[in-house]
Design an enzyme around this catalytic site. Structure first.
Site, short mmCIF file in Angstrom:
data_model
loop_
_atom_site.label_atom_id
_atom_site.label_comp_id
_atom_site.label_asym_id
_atom_site.label_seq_id
_atom_site.Cartn_x
_atom_site.Cartn_y
_atom_site.Cartn_z
CB SER A 21 -18.97 14.64 11.34
OG SER A 21 -17.88 13.77 11.26
NE ARG A 36 -18.07 19.57 12.46
CZ ARG A 36 -17.28 18.51 12.61
NH1 ARG A 36 -17.81 17.36 13.02
NH2 ARG A 36 -15.99 18.59 12.37
NE ARG A 90 -8.16 9.36 18.45
CZ ARG A 90 -9.27 9.52 17.75
NH1 ARG A 90 -10.42 9.07 18.24
NH2 ARG A 90 -9.24 10.09 16.57
CG ASP A 148 -13.34 8.50 10.09
OD1 ASP A 148 -12.26 8.37 10.69
OD2 ASP A 148 -14.14 9.43 10.32
NE ARG A 163 -10.05 3.64 12.86
CZ ARG A 163 -10.99 4.57 12.83
NH1 ARG A 163 -10.98 5.50 11.87
NH2 ARG A 163 -11.95 4.60 13.74
#
Length: 446
Positions: free
Chosen positions: A24, A28, A124, A322, A353
């Site tokens: 993440s 960024r 997605r 996650d 998932r």
């Protein structure tokens, strides 16, 4: 071609295991470096396929992005709303985070940007990002259901908005805030449940004005003052707690193990798995706590021991969304029943998932139930039989979770394709083998 792997019963896992940089924060840091004026240096960047796709995207927007011989990445930014219109389609690969954040970047100025991704990403939903960005004046042309490939068409004048998230999603929050950088005035996102705050932390690190207000009921109101001049800054990327989860759980489950995971990010909005594991009785010590580039980090010392089943509340999901695949593996080895509530977001990750873990665990002989959006795992405390091959459906976390379960299986456990692991944890099998695992190429667990 698929690359199947077979994981057999491991020796005690030992040593210092350096897991890759936080995915993440890596995404960024590249994005904010490109939106800043001057040079941004990034140490510890995750060099997985997802993040490399974001690096290529920022190059397509006209930023200079290069890796030095010292392993430090350098980004020379173009400033907020100073990016070029990409000459070609931006391929985000498997990266949902990259795609959604980059859509916010593309929304900042009157350019047209085309996005696509691999088979998993094209399934997605992007509508959750398109809805608030449309309110800011952005136009979209996509496949049915808001799915990629698609085009983002930025407006001449971007309108700041106040937007309440209908779901707990740091990706949607971040896309709106990134777009809001190009709007005159204040852009506000209201989140009913706190989500990971790496975007807010990094905005401040690069010089933006961000206000965060706690709301009754546990939510937060995040307000960004638009059109700042961001300045290039050094970034040190901590080790990814989502990646550290796999060797950590492996060490908890394989008898006699003790491993050290240095420099892992301990941001409380990302650390829900480790809180949960400690409630289950895990022996995890946080040593040498410190702060790097505004993010808390520590060295994790993990020792094997018995785990007990618990109930994991739904409000913890945003801080560990996650990590549920590997938590389900821990639950399968725990004594008693573990109930994981409120997992609706797992259905729209790289794969479904929730369904994938339930089917895979059942194939391994674990008693498991799905009740609405809850996953219920009845642990036996004594390992699993194995002897099967698990389809991972292009999902890196499903793949690694079942490789860990294979380390405590009687007959070995195989996955049908390990290729997706490189999106977040390149070198996973080699790292684990160096610690005592037995992962090798193999089409079947027999």
């Amino acid at each position: 071609m698929p690359t199947p792997l077979l994981s057999r019963r491991a020796r005690p896992l030992t040593g210092t295991l350096r897991v890759p940089g936080d995915k993440s924060i890596s995404h960024r840091s590249l994005i904010f470096g490109g939106l800043a004026v001057g040079e941004t240096t990034i140490a510890g960047l995750l060099e997985g396929e997802d993040v490399l796709a974001t690096a290529a995207a920022m190059q397509a927007f006209g930023c200079a992005v290069e890796r030095g011989a010292d392993g430090v990445w350098r980004v020379h930014g173009r400033g907020v709303s100073g990016l070029d219109e990409p000459a070609d389609v931006i391929d985000c690969g498997n990266a949902g985070t990259g795609a959604r954040l980059l859509m916010g970047v593309a929304a900042q100025q009157p350019i047209t940007t085309f996005f696509t991704g691999d088979g998993s990403l094209r399934r997605r939903p992007m509508g959750r990002v398109m809805t608030p960005l449309s309110q800011m004046g952005v136009q979209f042309v996509t496949r049915a259901g808001g799915r990629l490939p698609g085009a983002v068409i930025g407006p001449e004048v971007l309108v700041p908005i106040e937007y309440t998230l209908p779901m707990a999603s740091a990706q949607v929050k971040s896309a709106v805030l990134l777009a809001g950088l190009g709007a005159a005035g204040e852009t506000t996102v209201i989140e009913p449940k706190p989500t990971r705050d790496h975007t807010e932390t990094m905005l401040r690190h690069f010089g933006a004005e961000v206000r965060v207000e706690a709301l009754d009921g546990g939510g937060r109101r995040v307000t960004l003052v638009g059109q700042p001049e961001l300045t290039g800054r050094p970034v040190v990327v901590p080790a990814d707690p989502s990646s550290a989860a796999f060797p950590a759980v492996a060490a908890l489950l394989v008898e006699g193990s003790e491993v050290t995971l240095p420099g892992v990010g301990t941001n409380p909005l990302r650390f829900g798995l480790f809180e949960t594991l400690k409630e289950m009785g895990a022996d995890i010590t946080l040593a040498n706590p410190r702060t790097e580039a505004g993010e808390p980090v520590a060295d994790l010392i993990v020792r094997a021991g018995r785990l007990q089943g618990i109930e994991v509340p739904a409000d913890r999901a945003p801080s560990m969304i996650d990590e549920y695949p590997i938590l389900a593996v821990a639950a399968a080895m725990a004594e008693g029943t573990t109930v994981m509530r409120g997992l609706e977001e797992l259905r729209v990750k790289e794969s479904d998932r929730l369904g994938a873990m339930a089917r895979g665990l059942a194939d391994c002989g674990v008693r498991v139930e799905v009740a609405g959006d809850d996953l219920i795992v009845h642990g036996g405390g004594n390992g699993v039989a194995g002897g099967v091959t698990i389809p991972v459906d292009l999902d890196h976390r499903i793949a690694m979770a079942f490789l860990v379960l294979g380390m405590v299986s009687e007959e070995g456990l195989a996955i049908d394709d390990a290729a997706a692991i490189a999106t977040s944890f390149p070198g996973f099998a080699d790292l684990m083998n160096g610690a005592g695992a037995a992962i090798a190429p193999g089409p079947e667990a027999a």
